[in-house]
Design a protein around this motif. Structure first.
Motif, PDB file in Angstrom:
ATOM      1  N   ARG A 222       0.857  -1.197   0.000  1.00 18.46           N
ATOM      2  CA  ARG A 222       0.000   0.000   0.000  1.00 18.46           C
ATOM      3  C   ARG A 222       0.886   1.237   0.000  1.00 18.46           C
ATOM      4  NH1 ARG A 222      -5.709  -0.031   0.738  1.00 18.46           N
ATOM      5  NH2 ARG A 222      -5.432   1.878   1.912  1.00 18.46           N
TER       6      ARG A 222
ATOM      7  N   HIS B 229      -9.919   0.871   4.400  1.00 16.03           N
ATOM      8  CA  HIS B 229     -10.889   0.757   3.311  1.00 16.03           C
ATOM      9  C   HIS B 229     -10.652   1.826   2.244  1.00 16.03           C
ATOM     10  CE1 HIS B 229     -14.597  -0.564   1.468  1.00 16.03           C
ATOM     11  NE2 HIS B 229     -15.035   0.678   1.447  1.00 16.03           N
ATOM     12  N   SER B 230     -10.360   3.050   2.696  1.00 15.98           N
ATOM     13  CA  SER B 230     -10.046   4.136   1.766  1.00 15.98           C
ATOM     14  C   SER B 230      -8.531   4.151   1.576  1.00 15.98           C
ATOM     15  CB  SER B 230     -10.547   5.467   2.329  1.00 15.98           C
ATOM     16  OG  SER B 230      -9.827   5.801   3.507  1.00 15.98           O
TER      17      SER B 230
ATOM     18  N   ASP C 124     -17.225   1.876   6.136  1.00 16.42           N
ATOM     19  CA  ASP C 124     -16.237   1.022   5.469  1.00 16.42           C
ATOM     20  C   ASP C 124     -16.855  -0.236   4.861  1.00 16.42           C
ATOM     21  OD1 ASP C 124     -16.686  -0.541   7.693  1.00 16.42           O
ATOM     22  OD2 ASP C 124     -14.634  -0.415   8.436  1.00 16.42           O
ATOM     23  N   ASP C 125     -18.173  -0.396   4.957  1.00 17.76           N
ATOM     24  CA  ASP C 125     -18.811  -1.522   4.280  1.00 17.76           C
ATOM     25  C   ASP C 125     -19.477  -1.094   2.967  1.00 17.76           C
ATOM     26  OD1 ASP C 125     -20.901  -0.084   5.384  1.00 17.76           O
ATOM     27  OD2 ASP C 125     -21.834  -1.810   6.390  1.00 17.76           O
TER      28      ASP C 125
ATOM     29  N   GLU D  40     -18.846  -0.043  -0.821  1.00 23.39           N
ATOM     30  CA  GLU D  40     -17.827  -0.168  -1.874  1.00 23.39           C
ATOM     31  C   GLU D  40     -17.460   1.172  -2.508  1.00 23.39           C
ATOM     32  OE1 GLU D  40     -15.695  -2.596  -3.124  1.00 23.39           O
ATOM     33  OE2 GLU D  40     -16.311  -3.400  -1.185  1.00 23.39           O
TER      34      GLU D  40
ATOM     35  N   TRP E 132     -16.678   3.786  -1.223  1.00 20.11           N
ATOM     36  CA  TRP E 132     -15.601   4.453  -0.492  1.00 20.11           C
ATOM     37  C   TRP E 132     -14.285   3.673  -0.540  1.00 20.11           C
ATOM     38  CZ3 TRP E 132     -17.663   8.767  -0.664  1.00 20.11           C
ATOM     39  CH2 TRP E 132     -18.953   9.015  -0.253  1.00 20.11           C
ATOM     40  N   ARG E 133     -14.273   2.488  -1.175  1.00 23.21           N
ATOM     41  CA  ARG E 133     -13.045   1.694  -1.265  1.00 23.21           C
ATOM     42  C   ARG E 133     -11.974   2.485  -2.020  1.00 23.21           C
ATOM     43  NH1 ARG E 133     -11.525  -2.969  -0.046  1.00 23.21           N
ATOM     44  NH2 ARG E 133     -13.588  -3.872   0.200  1.00 23.21           N
ATOM     45  N   ASP E 134     -10.800   2.591  -1.414  1.00 23.18           N
ATOM     46  CA  ASP E 134      -9.647   3.290  -1.987  1.00 23.18           C
ATOM     47  C   ASP E 134      -9.915   4.771  -2.259  1.00 23.18           C
ATOM     48  OD1 ASP E 134      -8.057   0.957  -1.922  1.00 23.18           O
ATOM     49  OD2 ASP E 134      -8.907   0.300  -3.836  1.00 23.18           O
TER      50      ASP E 134
END
Length: 153
Positions: free
Chosen positions: A18, A36-37, A65-66, A68, A70-72
């Motif tokens: 990461r 998550h982000s 954080d559940d 999607e 907001w992922r990355d």
């Protein structure tokens, strides 16, 4: 105008594979932070401090954080979105990063510039170590504490 103060805290473990992003700045380091982000602990603590001052929840409520979407996510974009939930003007933000490595002094002014532009306020960023104590002292991750002042509108 009534001035309100909020406190924010965030911490993330280091993770291989990461990139390390703090205050919107990519930092040269062999590991990034798990999350998550983009796991930008500085920006997350700032968001929580601002939302706390505004009485508008916290970063986990606004950006679960559940979800999607907001992922990355870029945390500076999350900060701009959170500012939309704040009534009043941001007076200032003061934040302290806590880590053993990497050394953050070379990146500090760029972090302050990016966060100041996003908040339209004065932002101060400091860094300190944990003097070898605890999980931070063992180099397992980074934490941040932030305080924000907002003049209620």
């Amino acid at each position: 105008m009534a001035s309100r103060v909020g406190i924010g805290y965030d911490s993330h473990r280091f993770a291989d594979g990461r990139r390390l992003v703090l205050g919107g700045v990519e930092i040269a380091h062999d590991r990034g932070l798990a999350g998550h982000s983009d796991a930008d602990v500085l920006t997350h603590a700032v968001i929580d401090a601002l939302l706390g001052a505004a009485g508008s929840g916290d970063v986990g409520t606004l950006f679960p954080d559940d979800e999607e979407r907001w992922r990355d996510a870029d945390s500076i974009d999350l900060l701009r979105t959170a500012i939309g939930a704040i009534r009043g003007s941001i007076v200032n933000v003061d934040a302290t990063l806590i880590c053993e490595a990497p050394k953050l002094a070379p990146y500090r002014s760029e972090m302050e510039r990016i966060l100041s532009e996003a908040t339209s306020a004065r932002v101060s960023v400091k860094a300190t170590s944990n003097e070898g104590m605890g999980w931070i002292g063992r180099g397992e991750g980074i934490a941040c504490i932030a305080v924000a002042s907002v003049d209620a509108g």
